[in-house]
Design an enzyme around this catalytic site. Structure first.
Site, short mmCIF file in Angstrom:
data_model
loop_
_atom_site.label_atom_id
_atom_site.label_comp_id
_atom_site.label_asym_id
_atom_site.label_seq_id
_atom_site.Cartn_x
_atom_site.Cartn_y
_atom_site.Cartn_z
N SER A 1 20.35 27.16 20.17
CA SER A 1 20.99 25.97 20.71
C SER A 1 21.35 26.26 22.15
CB SER A 1 22.26 25.66 19.91
OG SER A 1 23.10 24.76 20.59
N TYR B 1 30.29 27.82 15.51
CA TYR B 1 28.89 27.48 15.79
C TYR B 1 28.38 28.25 17.00
CZ TYR B 1 24.82 24.42 16.57
OH TYR B 1 23.55 23.91 16.75
N LYS C 1 25.40 31.05 17.03
CA LYS C 1 24.19 30.86 17.83
C LYS C 1 24.01 31.97 18.86
CE LYS C 1 22.64 27.09 15.90
NZ LYS C 1 21.44 27.17 15.03
#
Length: 265
Positions: free
Chosen positions: A133, A146, A150
Site C-alpha cells: 500500500s 494497517y 504494510k
C-alpha cells in the site's frame, strides 16, 4: 490468490487466468471464491475455490498442498488478503491490532512458507507478490495497525529476495494508493466521520484491473527486474511498463495521478 473473492484479489485472479494461469482462489467467503473460480473456468482455465483463513497454519498448509496436487504445482503466490480498522492509537483495542497484523503479516508469512516449499522442490522458480500500500511507505492517522503491517511486508519481501534468489524465486510488493474496492468502500464512512471529510473529498478513482495488470507483469519469468531495487513513484519504471506493453498505456495517467508506489526486489 488470497483474498481472491473480491476487489484487487479478484482482479488479479482473473488477470492471471487471462494470461494463461490456472488459479486457486482463497477467500473466507465461499460464495465469493466460487463465483470467481467460475469466471476463471469460463476463460478456459482450471480453477479451485477454497475457504481459507490465512491466519490458520493448518488451513494454509492444507490448502496450498491441495492446490499443488490439483493444479500441477505452485508457481505464483499473490498474498492479498487484508482488512482495515480505523481508530486512533489511544483507542485501538489490542485484539483488533493483533487481528490486522495476523491477517496481513502472519497470513503473508504462512502462505509464503507453504508456497516456497513447493516452488523450491519443483525447481522451476516462481514469484511471490505481496499486496502492499502507499502505507508501506507512509503513515496516516487512524491506521496504526494497517500501516505497521504494510511496512512489515517490505521486510519480508527483502529477505525473500535474498533467500529465493538461489531458487529463481522472485518477490515483489505492489503498493498502490486508494483503489475502489470493497475494503476501501467499507472504511470510507468511518474515515469521513473521524476526519470531518465529505464523500467528494474521499473520491477514489484508480481501477482494480489496472493494479491487476501490474501484478501480472511482475509474475512473468521474462521480465528483466533487478534484485533488491526499490522504487517509489517511479515514472520511469511505470513508463517502461506502458511502453513495452506490460501495462495498458491508458492506465499510465491513472497510476501517476494516484501516486501508485511500486516496490520490487
Amino acid at each position: 490468490v488470497t483474498g481472491g473473492g473480491s476487489g484487487i484479489g479478484r482482479a488479479c485472479a482473473i488477470a492471471l487466468a487471462e494470461y494463461g494461469a490456472d488459479v486457486a482462489v482463497f477467500d473466507r467467503d465461499a460464495n465469493a471464491a466460487a463465483s470467481v473460480a467460475g469466471e476463471i473456468e469460463a476463460l478456459g482455465r482450471r480453477a479451485r475455490a477454497l475457504v481459507v483463513d490465512v491466519t490458520s497454519e493448518d488451513q494454509v498448509e492444507g490448502a496450498i498442498a491441495s492446490c499443488a496436487d490439483g493444479l500441477g504445482g505452485i508457481d505464483i503466490l499473490v498474498s492479498n488478503a487484508g482488512i482495515q480498522i480505523v481508530k486512533p492509537i489511544h483507542e485501538f483495542p489490542y485484539e483488533e491490532w493483533r487481528k490486522i497484523l495476523a491477517i496481513h503479516l502472519d497470513g503473508a508469512f504462512l502462505t509464503t512458507r507453504a508456497a516456497l516449499r513447493h516452488m523450491y522442490r519443483q525447481g522451476r522458480g516462481g514469484a511471490c507478490i505481496y499486496m502492499g500500500s502507499v502505507h508501506s511507505h507512509e503513515g496516516s492517522p487512524l491506521k496504526s495497525a494497517y500501516v505497521a503491517a504494510k511496512h512489515a511486508l517490505l521486510g519480508l519481501n527483502k529477505v525473500l529476495a535474498k533467500e529465493g534468489a538461489a531458487h529463481n524465486v522472485r518477490s515483489h510488493v505492489v503498493c498502490p494508493g486508494f483503489v475502489r474496492t470493497p475494503l476501501v468502500e467499507k472504511q470510507i464512512p468511518d474515515t469521513m466521520t473521524a476526519r470531518g471529510l465529505t464523500r467528494e473529498q474521499m473520491s477514489v478513482q484508480a481501477r482494480v484491473m489496472g493494479i491487476a495488470d501490474i501484478f501480472e507483469a511482475l509474475t512473468a519469468r521474462d521480465r528483466p527486474y533487478k534484485k533488491g531495487k526499490t522504487l517509489s513513484e517511479s515514472l520511469r519504471i511505470l513508463g517502461d511498463f506502458a511502453k513495452n506493453g506490460h501495462v495498458d498505456p491508458d492506465l499510465f495517467d491513472v497510476f501517476v495521478r494516484q501516486k501508485v508506489y511500486l516496490k520490487y526486489a
